[in-house]
Design an enzyme around this catalytic site. Structure first.
Site, mmCIF file in Angstrom:
data_model
loop_
_atom_site.group_PDB
_atom_site.id
_atom_site.type_symbol
_atom_site.label_atom_id
_atom_site.label_comp_id
_atom_site.label_asym_id
_atom_site.label_seq_id
_atom_site.Cartn_x
_atom_site.Cartn_y
_atom_site.Cartn_z
ATOM 1 C CG ASN A 167 -2.103 -0.928 1.062
ATOM 2 O OD1 ASN A 167 -2.609 -1.104 -0.041
ATOM 3 N ND2 ASN A 167 -2.543 -1.529 2.152
ATOM 4 C CB CYS A 214 -6.256 -5.523 -2.468
ATOM 5 S SG CYS A 214 -6.993 -5.055 -0.883
ATOM 6 C CG HIS A 215 -6.626 -9.783 1.491
ATOM 7 N ND1 HIS A 215 -5.412 -10.231 1.963
ATOM 8 C CD2 HIS A 215 -6.927 -8.703 2.237
ATOM 9 C CE1 HIS A 215 -5.011 -9.459 2.955
ATOM 10 N NE2 HIS A 215 -5.916 -8.541 3.141
ATOM 11 C CG HIS A 266 -8.273 -0.257 0.582
ATOM 12 N ND1 HIS A 266 -7.299 0.123 1.492
ATOM 13 C CD2 HIS A 266 -7.992 -1.549 0.291
ATOM 14 C CE1 HIS A 266 -6.468 -0.888 1.709
ATOM 15 N NE2 HIS A 266 -6.876 -1.906 0.983
#
Length: 449
Positions: free
Chosen positions: A147, A169-170, A199
Site C-alpha cells: 500500500n 488486494c484481498h 479499498h
C-alpha cells in the site's frame, strides 16, 4: 524451474500465508522460491518459515534467501512485492504527527496524508526494483501487495510502462466472505464482482443460484439497529452498493466519519488503530522467530483453500487453470466513467496466458463520483514525485475528504511541512528528500496524465 521472488519477505506473517497457499496446490511443479529483505533477521525467519512449510506439506520447494535484491531478481518469472519502506517507525509518524494537529486516521496507509507520504517513501524503491527488473527479468510478472495500492501501481505505469504489473488486494474476497456469513449464505457458489478503486470498490454483482443477495442484506440490517453503526453499512445505505474494505479504511475515504467526536463514537471508530496492528505484527514476528529456534510448528490459518490471489495467479500461469479474481491496473477503458490511466480495481480473468482485466463499462455514478476524489489525491501524489512539486502534496491534501474537512488550508500546509521534515531521509530526491530517484528512463512527458 519457475522462479518466484518475494520482495519484502520479512513481512513474516504474510510470507507464511503466501507460501502456505502456494503449497496447497498439489498439481504445481517444483518451484524455486527466492526470498529477499533488507533485514537479515527477518529474512532468516522467512527462510525458516518457507522451509518448514515445504517439509510439512511434503512439497518440492527450493528456498533461497538473500539481502541482494539484484541477485534475487535475476531470471525471475514472478515477483511478489510486499515492502514497507521505513517500517513501524514511519507508520507511527504517519498517524501520530497528524493527530497532534487534530487529524484522525484509523489506518493511514492508503489515502489521506499518511497514504500520500507512504507512497512518496515507496516510489524510489519501486523505481529501483523496476529498473532492476528491466535489466534482469524483463518478462517477469510483478504482483504488488504494498500500500497505497493505487498510487504504487500508477507510479509504476508512468516510470516503467513496459513492466507487466498488477496490484493485488484481498478486500473484495473477504468482503463477500463476511457478508455471506452475515446473511447466513454459503460463500461457495456465490457469484460476485466489484469495481472502483482499491479499498473503495463497489460490489455491483452479488448473487447465488440466480438470487440477488442484496435484499437479504437489507433485511438483515433492518433487523439489527447495531449494524447501522458500521461505517460500511452507512455507506451502503447512502450509495446503494456495498464498499469493499473495512470500516476503518472506508472511513478515511470520505468526509462523513472522522471530522467529529460524535461521528467517531457513533460509528465506533478508533483513530490510530493501525498502530496496535503494527505492534501485533511485530509480536507475531518474534513469536515465529522463537518457534523456529525451538523447532516448533508455526500456526497456520487452515481453511484448506488458497485465499490469496498471488498463489492463485501462479497456479493458473503454470497449469492453465482459468479463474476470476480482482486486480488493480491502469484504466484502459475498463471503467468508462473513471479517468483513463488512473488505477482501478476490476474483475480479472487469469489463465495460462496471464491476466486479462474485464471491461466493466460504467459503474454506478454515485460510486464513481467518490472514486474520482480519491484518484485526484493519487494523481497529485504521483505528480508531486515526478515534478518535484511540494505544492502538489498540499494540493492533494486540500482534495482529500478527511483532511480538508478537518483542517484549514493553513493548518494543512503546516502539517505537510512537518511531514516533509519527519520523513526527509526516505522521500524522493525530486522533493528534496534523501532517497535517490532516477527519472532518466521515464518516457516524456513526465506526468501521470
Amino acid at each position: 524451474m519457475t522462479r518466484i521472488v518475494f520482495i519484502g519477505a520479512g513481512s513474516v506473517v504474510f510470507t507464511r500465508q503466501l507460501v502456505a497457499d502456494l503449497l496447497l496446490f498439489p498439481d504445481l511443479p517444483p518451484l524455486d522460491l527466492v526470498l529477499h529483505d533488507i533485514d537479515p533477521a527477518r529474512l532468516e525467519v522467512a527462510r525458516g518459515t518457507a522451509e518448514q512449510l515445504a517439509a510439512r506439506f511434503g512439497r518440492p520447494l527450493r528456498v533461497t534467501a538473500t539481502v541482494d535484491r539484484r541477485a534475487a531478481l535475476d531470471a525471475a518469472d514472478v515477483v511478489v512485492d510486499m515492502i514497507q519502506v521505513g517500517g513501524i517507525e514511519t507508520t507511527s509518524v504517519d498517524i501520530e504527527l497528524p493527530a497532534t494537529f487534530g487529524l484522525r486516521q484509523p489506518i493511514s496507509d492508503t489515502t489521506g496524508i499518511g497514504g500520500v507520504f507512504r507512497a512518496l517513501r515507496t516510489f524510489p524503491v519501486l523505481s529501483a526494483i523496476a529498473r532492476d527488473m528491466r535489466e534482469l527479468c524483463p518478462d517477469a510478472l510483478f504482483l504488488n501487495y504494498t500500500n497505497p495500492m493505487a498510487m504504487n501501481i500508477w507510479w509504476l505505469s508512468v516510470v516503467s510502462p513496459g513492466l507487466r504489473a498488477a496490484g493485488l488486494c484481498h478486500s473484495v474476497y473477504w468482503t463477500v466472505h463476511d457478508l455471506c456469513e452475515l446473511i447466513d449464505v454459503p460463500v461457495e457458489g456465490t457469484h460476485f464482482r466489484a469495481a472502483g478503486v482499491n479499498h473503495q470498490a463497489w460490489l455491483y454483482e452479488w448473487s447465488r443460484g440466480g438470487e440477488d443477495l442484496y435484499p437479504r442484506l437489507r433485511d438483515t440490517i433492518a433487523a439489527d439497529p447495531e449494524l447501522e453503526r458500521r461505517v460500511r453499512v452507512e455507506i451502503f445505505r447512502r450509495i446503494g452498493y456495498y464498499p469493499t474494505e473495512t470500516s476503518e479504511h472506508s472511513a478515511e475515504y470520505l468526509s462523513w466519519f472522522l471530522r467529529s467526536d460524535e461521528q467517531i463514537e457513533r460509528f465506533r471508530l478508533v483513530p490510530g488503530q493501525h498502530l496496535a496492528t503494527a505492534e501485533q505484527n511485530l509480536a507475531e514476528f518474534h513469536a515465529a522467530q522463537r518457534a523456529l529456534a525451538e523447532g516448533r510448528e508455526l500456526e497456520l490459518d487452515d481453511d484448506g483453500a488458497a485465499a490469496e490471489y498471488a498463489p492463485q495467479i501462479i497456479h493458473s500461469l503454470l497449469t492453465g487453470t482459468e479463474r476470476e479474481i480482482h486486480t488493480n491496473v491502469p484504466n484502459r477503458g475498463y471503467i468508462t466513467n473513471l479517468p483513463p490511466g488512473a488505477v482501478v480495481e476490476v474483475p480479472t480473468t487469469v489463465d495460462g496466458s496471464g491476466l486479462t482485466p474485464i471491461t466493466v463499462g460504467a459503474i454506478p455514478t454515485q460510486g464513481a463520483a467518490h472514486n474520482r476524489t480519491y484518484l485526484s489525491v493519487a494523481e497529485l501524489a504521483v505528480e508531486a514525485a515526478l515534478t518535484g512539486s511540494r505544492d502538489a502534496v498540499l494540493q492533494a491534501m486540500l482534495v482529500d475528504p478527511n483532511a480538508s474537512s478537518t483542517l484549514t488550508p493553513d493548518r494543512l500546509a503546516d502539517l505537510v511541512d512537518r511531514m516533509f521534515t519527519a520523513h526527509h531521509a526516505l522521500l524522493p530526491s525530486t522533493l528534496g528528500g534523501g532517497a535517490e530517484l532516477d527519472l532518466s528512463d521515464v518516457p516524456a512527458p513526465r506526468s501521470p496524465r
